[in-house]
Design a protein around this motif. Structure first.
Motif, PDB file in Angstrom:
ATOM      1  N   LEU A  12       0.850  -1.193   0.000  1.00  0.00           N
ATOM      2  CA  LEU A  12       0.000   0.000   0.000  1.00  0.00           C
ATOM      3  C   LEU A  12       0.882   1.238   0.000  1.00  0.00           C
ATOM      4  O   LEU A  12       1.871   1.307   0.736  1.00  0.00           O
ATOM      5  CB  LEU A  12      -0.906   0.025   1.236  1.00  0.00           C
ATOM      6  CG  LEU A  12      -2.094  -0.924   1.205  1.00  0.00           C
ATOM      7  CD1 LEU A  12      -2.768  -0.956   2.574  1.00  0.00           C
ATOM      8  CD2 LEU A  12      -3.089  -0.536   0.137  1.00  0.00           C
ATOM      9  N   TYR A  13       0.524   2.216  -0.821  1.00  0.00           N
ATOM     10  CA  TYR A  13       1.296   3.447  -0.914  1.00  0.00           C
ATOM     11  C   TYR A  13       0.347   4.605  -1.217  1.00  0.00           C
ATOM     12  O   TYR A  13      -0.780   4.404  -1.668  1.00  0.00           O
ATOM     13  CB  TYR A  13       2.382   3.347  -1.992  1.00  0.00           C
ATOM     14  CG  TYR A  13       1.825   3.352  -3.390  1.00  0.00           C
ATOM     15  CD1 TYR A  13       1.776   4.530  -4.129  1.00  0.00           C
ATOM     16  CD2 TYR A  13       1.313   2.201  -3.969  1.00  0.00           C
ATOM     17  CE1 TYR A  13       1.234   4.541  -5.406  1.00  0.00           C
ATOM     18  CE2 TYR A  13       0.779   2.209  -5.234  1.00  0.00           C
ATOM     19  CZ  TYR A  13       0.735   3.375  -5.944  1.00  0.00           C
ATOM     20  OH  TYR A  13       0.195   3.406  -7.198  1.00  0.00           O
TER      21      TYR A  13
ATOM     22  N   HIS B 140      -6.991  -1.280  -5.642  1.00  0.00           N
ATOM     23  CA  HIS B 140      -7.292  -0.620  -4.369  1.00  0.00           C
ATOM     24  C   HIS B 140      -7.677  -1.665  -3.329  1.00  0.00           C
ATOM     25  O   HIS B 140      -8.113  -2.767  -3.688  1.00  0.00           O
ATOM     26  CB  HIS B 140      -8.431   0.390  -4.555  1.00  0.00           C
ATOM     27  CG  HIS B 140      -8.106   1.455  -5.545  1.00  0.00           C
ATOM     28  ND1 HIS B 140      -7.366   2.568  -5.226  1.00  0.00           N
ATOM     29  CD2 HIS B 140      -8.374   1.559  -6.871  1.00  0.00           C
ATOM     30  CE1 HIS B 140      -7.209   3.310  -6.302  1.00  0.00           C
ATOM     31  NE2 HIS B 140      -7.809   2.724  -7.320  1.00  0.00           N
ATOM     32  N   PRO B 141      -7.542  -1.334  -2.053  1.00  0.00           N
ATOM     33  CA  PRO B 141      -7.918  -2.283  -1.002  1.00  0.00           C
ATOM     34  C   PRO B 141      -9.398  -2.646  -1.080  1.00  0.00           C
ATOM     35  O   PRO B 141     -10.234  -1.824  -1.477  1.00  0.00           O
ATOM     36  CB  PRO B 141      -7.626  -1.521   0.295  1.00  0.00           C
ATOM     37  CG  PRO B 141      -6.692  -0.434  -0.078  1.00  0.00           C
ATOM     38  CD  PRO B 141      -7.004  -0.086  -1.506  1.00  0.00           C
ATOM     39  N   LEU B 142      -9.724  -3.866  -0.699  1.00  0.00           N
ATOM     40  CA  LEU B 142     -11.117  -4.302  -0.672  1.00  0.00           C
ATOM     41  C   LEU B 142     -11.864  -3.712   0.522  1.00  0.00           C
ATOM     42  O   LEU B 142     -13.048  -3.397   0.422  1.00  0.00           O
ATOM     43  CB  LEU B 142     -11.198  -5.828  -0.623  1.00  0.00           C
ATOM     44  CG  LEU B 142     -10.665  -6.555  -1.858  1.00  0.00           C
ATOM     45  CD1 LEU B 142     -10.747  -8.064  -1.657  1.00  0.00           C
ATOM     46  CD2 LEU B 142     -11.404  -6.128  -3.105  1.00  0.00           C
ATOM     47  N   ASN B 143     -11.171  -3.560   1.640  1.00  0.00           N
ATOM     48  CA  ASN B 143     -11.796  -3.024   2.844  1.00  0.00           C
ATOM     49  C   ASN B 143     -12.163  -1.559   2.619  1.00  0.00           C
ATOM     50  O   ASN B 143     -11.298  -0.743   2.288  1.00  0.00           O
ATOM     51  CB  ASN B 143     -10.837  -3.165   4.031  1.00  0.00           C
ATOM     52  CG  ASN B 143     -11.428  -2.636   5.317  1.00  0.00           C
ATOM     53  OD1 ASN B 143     -11.591  -1.435   5.468  1.00  0.00           O
ATOM     54  ND2 ASN B 143     -11.730  -3.543   6.222  1.00  0.00           N
ATOM     55  N   PRO B 144     -13.433  -1.162   2.813  1.00  0.00           N
ATOM     56  CA  PRO B 144     -13.848   0.217   2.512  1.00  0.00           C
ATOM     57  C   PRO B 144     -13.157   1.279   3.368  1.00  0.00           C
ATOM     58  O   PRO B 144     -12.859   2.364   2.877  1.00  0.00           O
ATOM     59  CB  PRO B 144     -15.358   0.218   2.743  1.00  0.00           C
ATOM     60  CG  PRO B 144     -15.681  -1.039   3.454  1.00  0.00           C
ATOM     61  CD  PRO B 144     -14.564  -1.988   3.246  1.00  0.00           C
ATOM     62  N   ARG B 145     -12.881   0.970   4.635  1.00  0.00           N
ATOM     63  CA  ARG B 145     -12.192   1.958   5.482  1.00  0.00           C
ATOM     64  C   ARG B 145     -10.762   2.165   5.003  1.00  0.00           C
ATOM     65  O   ARG B 145     -10.261   3.284   4.959  1.00  0.00           O
ATOM     66  CB  ARG B 145     -12.225   1.533   6.949  1.00  0.00           C
ATOM     67  CG  ARG B 145     -13.568   1.787   7.622  1.00  0.00           C
ATOM     68  CD  ARG B 145     -13.532   1.477   9.111  1.00  0.00           C
ATOM     69  NE  ARG B 145     -13.631   0.051   9.383  1.00  0.00           N
ATOM     70  CZ  ARG B 145     -14.752  -0.657   9.320  1.00  0.00           C
ATOM     71  NH1 ARG B 145     -15.875  -0.079   8.977  1.00  0.00           N
ATOM     72  NH2 ARG B 145     -14.747  -1.945   9.593  1.00  0.00           N
ATOM     73  N   GLU B 146     -10.118   1.062   4.640  1.00  0.00           N
ATOM     74  CA  GLU B 146      -8.752   1.152   4.121  1.00  0.00           C
ATOM     75  C   GLU B 146      -8.746   1.884   2.773  1.00  0.00           C
ATOM     76  O   GLU B 146      -7.888   2.719   2.504  1.00  0.00           O
ATOM     77  CB  GLU B 146      -8.178  -0.261   3.969  1.00  0.00           C
ATOM     78  CG  GLU B 146      -6.690  -0.323   3.926  1.00  0.00           C
ATOM     79  CD  GLU B 146      -6.183  -1.763   3.969  1.00  0.00           C
ATOM     80  OE1 GLU B 146      -5.034  -1.926   4.391  1.00  0.00           O
ATOM     81  OE2 GLU B 146      -6.904  -2.696   3.580  1.00  0.00           O
ATOM     82  N   ARG B 147      -9.728   1.585   1.927  1.00  0.00           N
ATOM     83  CA  ARG B 147      -9.829   2.234   0.622  1.00  0.00           C
ATOM     84  C   ARG B 147     -10.067   3.739   0.780  1.00  0.00           C
ATOM     85  O   ARG B 147      -9.552   4.542   0.001  1.00  0.00           O
ATOM     86  CB  ARG B 147     -10.955   1.574  -0.184  1.00  0.00           C
ATOM     87  CG  ARG B 147     -10.953   1.904  -1.620  1.00  0.00           C
ATOM     88  CD  ARG B 147     -11.917   1.055  -2.449  1.00  0.00           C
ATOM     89  NE  ARG B 147     -13.271   0.975  -1.945  1.00  0.00           N
ATOM     90  CZ  ARG B 147     -13.821  -0.117  -1.413  1.00  0.00           C
ATOM     91  NH1 ARG B 147     -13.141  -1.242  -1.329  1.00  0.00           N
ATOM     92  NH2 ARG B 147     -15.077  -0.102  -0.992  1.00  0.00           N
ATOM     93  N   ALA B 148     -10.807   4.135   1.807  1.00  0.00           N
ATOM     94  CA  ALA B 148     -11.111   5.553   2.043  1.00  0.00           C
ATOM     95  C   ALA B 148      -9.871   6.373   2.397  1.00  0.00           C
ATOM     96  O   ALA B 148      -9.881   7.599   2.271  1.00  0.00           O
ATOM     97  CB  ALA B 148     -12.169   5.693   3.144  1.00  0.00           C
ATOM     98  N   THR B 149      -8.792   5.704   2.795  1.00  0.00           N
ATOM     99  CA  THR B 149      -7.552   6.428   3.116  1.00  0.00           C
ATOM    100  C   THR B 149      -6.882   6.983   1.862  1.00  0.00           C
ATOM    101  O   THR B 149      -5.997   7.817   1.956  1.00  0.00           O
ATOM    102  CB  THR B 149      -6.541   5.514   3.843  1.00  0.00           C
ATOM    103  OG1 THR B 149      -6.100   4.494   2.946  1.00  0.00           O
ATOM    104  CG2 THR B 149      -7.132   4.910   5.109  1.00  0.00           C
TER     105      THR B 149
END
Length: 185
Positions: free
Chosen positions: A13-14, A112-121
């Motif tokens: 992740l970057y 992009h990340p599957l987790n919505p909270r992680e994706r929101a970053t």
């Protein structure tokens, strides 16, 4: 401490908003524009070779090409891309010899990340795409991150490739699935 670019190149992740990466994408946009606006074929191919990581003999790219960075692209000999190829190269894109891309083919290493909270970053990541020798990818096909396409494979027009494609097979559809073997005689 690792830079965002190092994280990107390591498949972690970057943050693509990192100033170094923004600057590199800006430089790549200028390279894309120079390639696409080159007056002669010779000038276009020279600009292309100078803008990517590695390029074999006799490439031919129709305008307009788009890539994110360029330095993550490795192309073998006798490569042909019809108009509007897109190569989102946040991870390595490695293309073998005698590969043909139809118009509007997209090679998308970014995800992009599957987790919505992680994706929101706003963090993203990428996985490499590897395309073997003597591969033909039909018009409008999309090759997603982390995919390997084996030698002699054919990807049908409009396909979305979500899983690896073995050598000597024809895959087509959305998602792409096995259709038949490539005739080798």
């Amino acid at each position: 401490m690792m830079t965002e670019k190092q994280r990107m190149l390591n498949g972690e992740l970057y943050d693509s908003r990192d100033p170094e990466l923004v600057k590199e994408r800006h430089k790549a946009r200028h390279a894309n524009k120079a390639i696409n606006n080159a007056f002669s074929i010779k000038e276009r191919m020279q600009q292309f070779k100078q803008s990517i990581g590695k390029c074999g003999e006799n490439p031919f790219i129709e305008p307009d090409i788009h890539f994110d960075y360029g330095y993550n692209i490795e192309i073998g000999d006798h490569f042909y891309a019809n108009c509007n190829p897109i190569m989102l190269d946040v991870a390595k894109i490695k293309i073998g010899d005698h590969v043909l891309l139809g118009p509007n083919v997209q090679l998308i290493t970014a995800t992009h990340p599957l987790n919505p909270r992680e994706r929101a970053t706003g963090l993203e990541l990428g996985y490499p795409i590897t395309i073997g020798n003597h591969v033909w990818i039909g018009a409008g096909a999309i090759i997603l991150s982390g995919i390997t396409i084996g030698d002699n494979a054919i990807i049908g027009a409009g396909s979305v490739v979500t899983k690896d494609v073995p050598a000597n097979k024809v895959y087509a559809g959305n998602p792409a699935r096995y259709i038949k073997d490539v005739p080798l005689d």
